[in-house]
Write a protein that holds these residues in place. Structure first.
Motif, PDB file in Angstrom:
ATOM      1  N   PHE A   1       0.828  -1.205   0.000  1.00  0.00           N
ATOM      2  CA  PHE A   1       0.000   0.000   0.000  1.00  0.00           C
ATOM      3  C   PHE A   1       0.863   1.257   0.000  1.00  0.00           C
ATOM      4  O   PHE A   1       0.501   2.258  -0.623  1.00  0.00           O
ATOM      5  CB  PHE A   1      -0.947  -0.002   1.201  1.00  0.00           C
ATOM      6  CG  PHE A   1      -2.238  -0.707   0.934  1.00  0.00           C
ATOM      7  CD1 PHE A   1      -3.344  -0.013   0.467  1.00  0.00           C
ATOM      8  CD2 PHE A   1      -2.350  -2.078   1.122  1.00  0.00           C
ATOM      9  CE1 PHE A   1      -4.543  -0.656   0.207  1.00  0.00           C
ATOM     10  CE2 PHE A   1      -3.537  -2.738   0.862  1.00  0.00           C
ATOM     11  CZ  PHE A   1      -4.634  -2.033   0.400  1.00  0.00           C
ATOM     12  N   LYS A   2       1.986   1.235   0.698  1.00  0.00           N
ATOM     13  CA  LYS A   2       2.886   2.378   0.673  1.00  0.00           C
ATOM     14  C   LYS A   2       3.426   2.604  -0.737  1.00  0.00           C
ATOM     15  O   LYS A   2       3.384   3.717  -1.276  1.00  0.00           O
ATOM     16  CB  LYS A   2       4.060   2.164   1.622  1.00  0.00           C
ATOM     17  CG  LYS A   2       5.132   3.264   1.521  1.00  0.00           C
ATOM     18  CD  LYS A   2       6.470   2.775   2.019  1.00  0.00           C
ATOM     19  CE  LYS A   2       7.546   3.826   1.823  1.00  0.00           C
ATOM     20  NZ  LYS A   2       7.789   4.218   0.423  1.00  0.00           N
TER      21      LYS A   2
ATOM     22  N   LEU B   1       0.768   5.423  -1.533  1.00  0.00           N
ATOM     23  CA  LEU B   1       1.363   6.596  -0.895  1.00  0.00           C
ATOM     24  C   LEU B   1       2.445   7.220  -1.764  1.00  0.00           C
ATOM     25  O   LEU B   1       2.530   8.445  -1.887  1.00  0.00           O
ATOM     26  CB  LEU B   1       1.949   6.224   0.469  1.00  0.00           C
ATOM     27  CG  LEU B   1       2.620   7.370   1.231  1.00  0.00           C
ATOM     28  CD1 LEU B   1       1.620   8.479   1.536  1.00  0.00           C
ATOM     29  CD2 LEU B   1       3.264   6.863   2.524  1.00  0.00           C
TER      30      LEU B   1
ATOM     31  N   TYR C   1      -5.528   5.231   0.071  1.00  0.00           N
ATOM     32  CA  TYR C   1      -4.543   5.154   1.143  1.00  0.00           C
ATOM     33  C   TYR C   1      -5.046   5.835   2.419  1.00  0.00           C
ATOM     34  O   TYR C   1      -4.771   5.369   3.530  1.00  0.00           O
ATOM     35  CB  TYR C   1      -3.221   5.780   0.706  1.00  0.00           C
ATOM     36  CG  TYR C   1      -2.120   5.545   1.707  1.00  0.00           C
ATOM     37  CD1 TYR C   1      -1.463   4.320   1.747  1.00  0.00           C
ATOM     38  CD2 TYR C   1      -1.777   6.518   2.644  1.00  0.00           C
ATOM     39  CE1 TYR C   1      -0.480   4.070   2.690  1.00  0.00           C
ATOM     40  CE2 TYR C   1      -0.795   6.281   3.586  1.00  0.00           C
ATOM     41  CZ  TYR C   1      -0.153   5.057   3.605  1.00  0.00           C
ATOM     42  OH  TYR C   1       0.818   4.818   4.551  1.00  0.00           O
TER      43      TYR C   1
END
Length: 467
Positions: free
Chosen positions: A407-408, A412, A424
């Motif tokens: 997810f980062k 992000l 996010y």
């Protein structure tokens, strides 16, 4: 992370250790004293590892590893120290600290698994840090008008389904929900022969549809209505984690999309407000659900702080799992994490013989009959351990680390895409629920209904790509 930050944090660790060791002089129980020292040593070790990795990799305040490890350490390490020093030992009338040292050491192994999973392929991208130049990769553009229509229609549809659930299962009408339980009455004569519990899951999607419109919508009045109704629905039900996810998601979306730096005073203010909100819901949610009229007589900052610690005391249920499994209760393996996840959403009206939730027996044996009857939950480590033991904790925390890094890296670090920011912004605070409630059949659908609406809008309305 500024150069002076590690030194400041290191000094705070020393001061905390000094105060804790001095306070421990009043501990007379040998089991509690051993638990105290093991937790304090583990806390120091974890913080030193975190400081080293965060400084080495220039971790941003919005990296998921910051939020996840903060909650993890508070729950499994800090709260036990607090409880020992304040003599808050019993859980459903049972002292489980005999299993606390083993629980802490397993939590340390889970911490190592998560750290390894997250940082094994970590790539520092200086142009992705908040306050600096934004990510310079692909830029997606969207048909805003179509996205607005989908978000409004989707939000209205989920609201109608939520209202049906509330009315037929609890007797809540629109006035009662709009008043957040402080105004109006509930109709206790309303009953339904059809099991509609799974309909509540659609209320999760009020958050993403609302978030999309709050960001790109045009009508200020509609924004206020969507915000208030989304908040009111979940406030009436008293589910704190959803409200915190929603409010935090809005703030995170604003900060990231506007490339704002997060100052310490804003973090402190945010924590203060979050504590008060948790305390408020703790005081009123029982009365709201019963329809007896909510009061604020017991509301105070002190009680709010205690409510926060009470929620983190779910670590004691984790101790209960360790006590029972596998000596008295066998491992679940995939019975809960896979099989029941697949059958959970099938209504009992369609499948009258659908089996009940698994994973309760360890509560009965490890704690008490009352704890099992109350549906007492355990944190994520409890589910991992109950399923596959110590290896399960290490493996699934490693997987959790990989997911967090995905997810980062996927959202992000590509925050010039507004849809990525929205996804996010909801994912990050949702980790609070994933950590403190280890129940994959519920958590998986929570995440899916929380994020899929934005993913769908992103796919449908995307029109072009530029570099």
């Amino acid at each position: 992370m500024k150069k002076s930050t590690p030194l400041i944090i290191f000094l705070i660790i020393i001061i905390f250790n000094a105060i804790s060791l001095f306070s421990s002089l009043s501990i007379n129980d040998s089991v509690l004293l051993i638990n105290f020292y093991v937790n304090l040593f583990t806390l120091d070790l974890m913080l030193l590892v975190v400081l080293f990795l965060f400084y080495k990799y220039k971790v941003s305040i919005f990296d998921p590893v910051v939020f996840i490890l903060t909650i993890y350490i508070l729950m499994f390490i800090v709260t036990p120290i607090y409880d020992i020093l304040n003599n808050k030992i019993l859980w459903f009338g049972v002292n489980l600290f005999k299993y606390g040292v083993k629980g802490t050491l397993i939590a340390l192994l889970g911490f190592c698994g998560f750290i390894f999973g997250y940082f094994i392929t970590y790539k520092y991208k200086p142009n992705s840090i908040i306050g600096e130049k934004i990510y310079s990769g692909k830029v997606y553009q969207y048909k805003n008008n179509e996205a607005i229509i989908i978000s409004v229609v989707g939000w209205i549809g989920c609201l109608i389904i939520s209202m049906i659930y509330f009315y037929l299962n609890m007797g809540f009408n629109i006035v009662y929900i709009l008043g957040m339980g402080f105004y109006g009455n509930i109709d206790k004569s309303i009953t339904s022969d059809i099991a509609l519990g799974s309909l509540y899951i659609f209320s999760y999607s009020l958050l993403p549809f609302s978030l999309v419109y709050l960001k790109i919508g045009k009508s200020k009045i509609l924004k206020v209505v969507m915000f208030w109704m989304t908040l009111a629905v979940h406030f009436t039900m008293g589910f704190r984690f959803i409200i915190l996810t929603y409010l935090a998601g809005i703030i995170i979306m604003y900060l990231i999309s506007n490339n704002k730096k997060v100052k310490l005073r804003y973090i402190i203010i945010g924590l203060f407000i979050s504590i008060l909100l948790i305390g408020l819901l703790e005081v009123v949610r029982g009365d709201i659900r019963r329809g007896s009229g909510a009061t604020l007589d017991m509301f105070s900052f002190k009680n709010s702080v205690e409510s926060v610690f009470y929620n983190f005391r779910i670590y004691k249920t984790y101790y209960g799992v360790i006590k029972a499994v596998p000596n008295q209760v066998p491992y679940m393996y995939f019975d809960q994490m896979l099989i029941y996840t697949l059958v959970m959403l099938i209504p009992r009206g369609i499948w009258p013989g659908k089996p009940g939730a698994t994973g309760i027996e360890a509560m009965r044996v490890g704690i008490s009959e009352y704890a099992a009857a109350a549906g007492q939950a355990y944190p994520n480590l409890g589910e991992f351990y109950y399923s596959f033991g110590i290896l399960g904790v290490v493996f699934f925390m490693f997987i959790y680390g990989r997911i967090a890094y995905y997810f980062k890296n996927k959202f992000l670090d590509r925050k010039n895409d507004i849809m990525n920011i929205m996804i996010y912004s909801l994912f990050l605070p949702a980790n609070l629920q994933l950590l403190i409630r280890g129940y994959l059949p519920s958590n998986l659908y929570f995440v899916l209904f929380l994020l899929l609406p934005i993913v769908v809008i992103k796919k449908i309305t995307r029109v072009s790509v530029s570099n």
